[in-house]
Design an enzyme around this catalytic site. Sequence first.
Site, mmCIF file in Angstrom:
data_model
loop_
_atom_site.group_PDB
_atom_site.id
_atom_site.type_symbol
_atom_site.label_atom_id
_atom_site.label_comp_id
_atom_site.label_asym_id
_atom_site.label_seq_id
_atom_site.Cartn_x
_atom_site.Cartn_y
_atom_site.Cartn_z
ATOM 1 N N ARG A 24 3.516 7.843 -4.103
ATOM 2 C CA ARG A 24 4.099 8.947 -3.954
ATOM 3 C C ARG A 24 5.551 9.102 -3.658
ATOM 4 O O ARG A 24 6.086 10.077 -3.843
ATOM 5 C CB ARG A 24 3.383 9.558 -2.602
ATOM 6 C CG ARG A 24 3.621 11.114 -2.303
ATOM 7 C CD ARG A 24 2.302 11.470 -1.212
ATOM 8 N NE ARG A 24 2.101 10.686 0.018
ATOM 9 C CZ ARG A 24 2.864 10.362 1.116
ATOM 10 N NH1 ARG A 24 3.617 11.524 1.294
ATOM 11 N NH2 ARG A 24 2.487 9.747 2.009
ATOM 12 N N PHE A 67 -1.985 9.339 -4.697
ATOM 13 C CA PHE A 67 -3.203 8.768 -4.969
ATOM 14 C C PHE A 67 -4.317 9.862 -5.193
ATOM 15 O O PHE A 67 -5.303 9.609 -5.972
ATOM 16 C CB PHE A 67 -3.514 7.649 -4.050
ATOM 17 C CG PHE A 67 -2.599 6.561 -3.959
ATOM 18 C CD1 PHE A 67 -2.169 5.987 -5.026
ATOM 19 C CD2 PHE A 67 -2.247 6.049 -2.777
ATOM 20 C CE1 PHE A 67 -1.093 4.903 -5.158
ATOM 21 C CE2 PHE A 67 -1.270 5.104 -2.559
ATOM 22 C CZ PHE A 67 -0.511 4.642 -3.699
ATOM 23 N N LYS A 131 -6.100 -7.701 1.973
ATOM 24 C CA LYS A 131 -6.691 -7.876 3.296
ATOM 25 C C LYS A 131 -5.868 -6.592 3.996
ATOM 26 O O LYS A 131 -4.682 -6.563 3.718
ATOM 27 C CB LYS A 131 -6.578 -9.268 4.040
ATOM 28 C CG LYS A 131 -5.263 -9.573 4.412
ATOM 29 C CD LYS A 131 -5.283 -11.002 5.022
ATOM 30 C CE LYS A 131 -3.847 -11.093 6.035
ATOM 31 N NZ LYS A 131 -3.756 -9.933 6.782
ATOM 32 N N GLU A 199 5.047 -17.275 13.346
ATOM 33 C CA GLU A 199 6.272 -16.516 12.701
ATOM 34 C C GLU A 199 7.313 -15.987 13.786
ATOM 35 O O GLU A 199 7.124 -15.891 14.865
ATOM 36 C CB GLU A 199 5.806 -15.236 12.296
ATOM 37 C CG GLU A 199 4.492 -15.273 11.119
ATOM 38 C CD GLU A 199 3.916 -13.919 10.745
ATOM 39 O OE1 GLU A 199 4.092 -13.564 9.567
ATOM 40 O OE2 GLU A 199 3.309 -13.112 11.555
ATOM 41 N N HIS A 223 -6.817 -15.965 7.088
ATOM 42 C CA HIS A 223 -5.856 -17.133 6.843
ATOM 43 C C HIS A 223 -6.414 -18.327 7.469
ATOM 44 O O HIS A 223 -6.838 -19.330 6.522
ATOM 45 C CB HIS A 223 -4.381 -17.040 7.284
ATOM 46 C CG HIS A 223 -3.720 -15.755 6.625
ATOM 47 N ND1 HIS A 223 -4.093 -15.214 5.340
ATOM 48 C CD2 HIS A 223 -2.720 -15.028 6.901
ATOM 49 C CE1 HIS A 223 -3.276 -14.283 5.105
ATOM 50 N NE2 HIS A 223 -2.465 -14.157 5.854
ATOM 51 N N LYS A 323 3.493 -14.214 16.874
ATOM 52 C CA LYS A 323 4.834 -13.707 16.314
ATOM 53 C C LYS A 323 5.816 -13.884 17.333
ATOM 54 O O LYS A 323 5.544 -13.967 18.600
ATOM 55 C CB LYS A 323 4.616 -11.916 16.195
ATOM 56 C CG LYS A 323 3.761 -11.674 14.949
ATOM 57 C CD LYS A 323 3.813 -10.132 14.521
ATOM 58 C CE LYS A 323 2.888 -9.730 13.423
ATOM 59 N NZ LYS A 323 3.702 -10.436 11.957
#
Length: 480
Positions: A24, A67, A131, A199, A223, A323
Site C-alpha cells: 500500500r 492487499f 513466522k 541481541e 528459532h 533484547k
Amino acid sequence: MPALYHLSRESLLPNNFQVIGIGRRIHEGQEFIQQMQHRVRQYCSHNMEQRYWKPLARKMMSIKNDFKNIDTYTSILNIIGELEKEWKNSANILFYLATSPSHFLSIIKQLADHNLNVQNKSKWTRIIVEKPFGLDSISAKALHEQISKYFNTSQIFNIDHFLGKEAVQNILTFRMSNIMFQPLWNKNYIEQIQIISAETIGVEGRVGFFEQTGAVRDMIQSHLIQILALLTMEHPASLEAEDIRKEKLKLLRSIRKYSIHEAGEYSIRGQYKEGVVNSELECKYTDEIGINEKSRVETYAAIKLFIDNERWEGVPIYLRTGKRMSRRTSEIFIQLKRTEGSTIPTNMKKQTPIANTIRLVIQPRASVELTIGWKPIGLITDVEPTNLQFGIKPDIKEPKAYERLLVDSMNGDSTLFINYEEIIEMWKIVDPIVQNWYLDNKKIENGKLVENLYYYPAGTWGPREANILIEKDSNKWSRL
C-alpha cells in the site's frame, strides 16, 4: 532484496525472472528501484557493484495498492500474462508474504479467488509464510486450516531464517559425521545443554509485532526449539527432507510438556530498564516509542526443558533469549561430564577435573570452540582449560540465510523449512509457559499485583533472578 542480489551475483537466478513488489505504501517506478538499491547497499555482505545490480534492477517492478483491493490481483495476473508471452513459456510463481500475520488469510484467499494458487505439470506455484505461525497452538491450527483450503502442503513453505544459517546447517554434519563426537551424544556423557540468542537492539520499529509476541514467542518457540531439535534428534535414515522432518517431529514430541501451574518453576521472564549498550545510553522498554508504559511484555526469557527419551533422560536443557543484551550472539553450549576415579592421574586427584565443553557459534560468525584439559609446559602438574577454535576464514563471505532458503524454495526443497506438525508441537511446549505468565499478570496478593516480571539493565545478560533457574541444578550460564 540483498539475498536476491547475492543470488544474481552468483548466477543462481533463472534467466527469465521478475521481482514484483506489492504494498500500500510501496514506491513506484524508479523510486522503488532506488529504494531497493539502498537496501542492498545497506545490508549486502559484498560491496555492491553496478555490473551485478543493473541486470537485477531491470527485472524489478512494483504495484502500489492495498492487499484487500481486487485490482491488485488483477494487476498481478496481467503482469504474469505479459511475462509468459515474452518468455514464450509458463511462469513459475513464488509468493513471499513479508506482511503482518493479520493479512495472511485475506491475501491467500484473494490469490485463490484469482486462480493464482494453481499449478500443473508445466508450472509450479508456491507460497512462503514468515513466522510467527500463529500466537499459540489454537491460532496456528486455524491459520493452517485456512491456508490449506487454498494451497496444498507441497506448496506451503513456512520459513524460519535461522535454519538457513551456515552454522545451523552444520549441526547435523558436526554431530553425525565426526566419530569423536558420535559416541558422546547422550545422557551418559553430556551434563547440560544451553542455547542462547542475544541481541543488542530493542524492538526497532516492530512495536506492534513484539507487543503481540514477546521474547518467548518471537525467538524460543521458533528459532531456539528448532535448533534444539536438530541438535538432539536421532540420526535420520537419510538426509532427505522427509527423513529429517520425521526425526525432528519425534524429538519435539519427546520434549516434556509442563502444566500451566508448574511452568512457572521452569521459566523466568524479564524486561530491560535503562542502561548502556555499545557505549550508548538506551531507554527502558516502556519508554520506547509506541510502547504502553504499563506493558508487561517480556524482552528476556529463559526456560528449562527436558527430553523424555532414552538418549536424553535427565539432561537439563536451558534456552534463553533477550533484547538489549551485552552483545549480539547466538550459540550452543554443551558441557560434558567430568572425568572420575581411576581415569584421573594420582598426582592430579586433588584438583577439580576440567569440564570439557563444546561451543557452536551461529552468529555473528560461525565457529566451533572446544575446551579441553591440558598440562602447561614445566614441572607444574595442574591441568588448565585450553581452547581449540575453528571457524570460517576471515576472507570467506558467509552465505546469508535467506539466500539458501530462497534457492531451496525455488527448487522445491523443504528440508530447511518447518511443517505444520512441527509448529503445533513447538506451541505445545511454549503455550503453558505463556499462559502461566498471563495468569500471574492477574494475580493479586494483599491488594498488590504479584511481580513475576523481573528487570535488568540494558547492556547486561538479563535479570539476576535467571541465575536461580540454572544454579538450583548446580550449573551456571556459559560465559559469552
